[in-house]
Design a protein around this motif. Structure first.
Motif, PDB file in Angstrom:
ATOM      1  N   SER A 171      25.088  11.567  38.930  1.00 49.00           N
ATOM      2  CA  SER A 171      25.665  13.068  38.679  1.00 49.00           C
ATOM      3  C   SER A 171      24.685  13.745  38.105  1.00 49.00           C
ATOM      4  CB  SER A 171      27.057  13.049  38.183  1.00 49.00           C
ATOM      5  OG  SER A 171      27.383  14.260  37.984  1.00 49.00           O
ATOM      6  N   THR A 231      22.318  16.584  40.014  1.00 46.51           N
ATOM      7  CA  THR A 231      22.177  18.165  39.533  1.00 46.51           C
ATOM      8  C   THR A 231      20.945  18.462  38.866  1.00 46.51           C
ATOM      9  OG1 THR A 231      24.686  17.849  38.687  1.00 46.51           O
ATOM     10  CG2 THR A 231      23.322  19.499  37.640  1.00 46.51           C
ATOM     11  N   ALA A 237      27.799  22.276  35.988  1.00 49.28           N
ATOM     12  CA  ALA A 237      26.477  22.482  36.428  1.00 49.28           C
ATOM     13  C   ALA A 237      25.990  24.104  36.767  1.00 49.28           C
ATOM     14  CB  ALA A 237      26.253  21.574  37.700  1.00 49.28           C
ATOM     15  N   GLU A 255      23.056  26.305  34.966  1.00 50.11           N
ATOM     16  CA  GLU A 255      22.175  26.903  35.679  1.00 50.11           C
ATOM     17  C   GLU A 255      22.124  28.462  35.542  1.00 50.11           C
ATOM     18  OE1 GLU A 255      22.557  26.268  40.117  1.00 50.11           O
ATOM     19  OE2 GLU A 255      22.607  23.950  40.116  1.00 50.11           O
TER      20      GLU A 255
END
Length: 97
Positions: A6, A10, A64, A68
């Protein structure tokens, strides 16, 4: 201990869109030249991403898009002095380890 799939996925996706100049949070910002001219800015972006990302006990990434956003806000504020990062960064978010 290895990084989870994961997290690896990502990170790979974030790196791809950053390096290609197509990250949706940076539309209209010409930041690709920073890779060669201001590498410490890119270093800070990835530090913020890594410091903010959270995973559960199985290694599944939980935030995530938030990681970001925090990371790309740094470039946006670097390239556009009128852009205000909200909330302002806390020291732990921008620390380089």
């Amino acid at each position: 201990m290895k990084l989870s799939h994961s997290f690896s996925s990502t990170l790979r996706t974030f790196a791809y869109f950053m390096a290609s100049g197509t990250h949706h949070n940076l539309k209209g910002i010409n930041y690709l030249s920073l890779y060669g001219e201001e590498p410490s800015t890119i270093e800070k972006v990835f530090a913020i991403f890594a410091n903010v990302i959270e995973m559960d006990e199985e290694g599944t990434v939980l935030n995530a898009k938030y990681a970001e956003k925090r990371a790309t806000d740094y470039i946006r504020s670097y390239c556009d002095s009128s852009f205000e990062v909200v909330p302002p960064y806390e020291d732990w978010e921008t620390d380089l380890y």
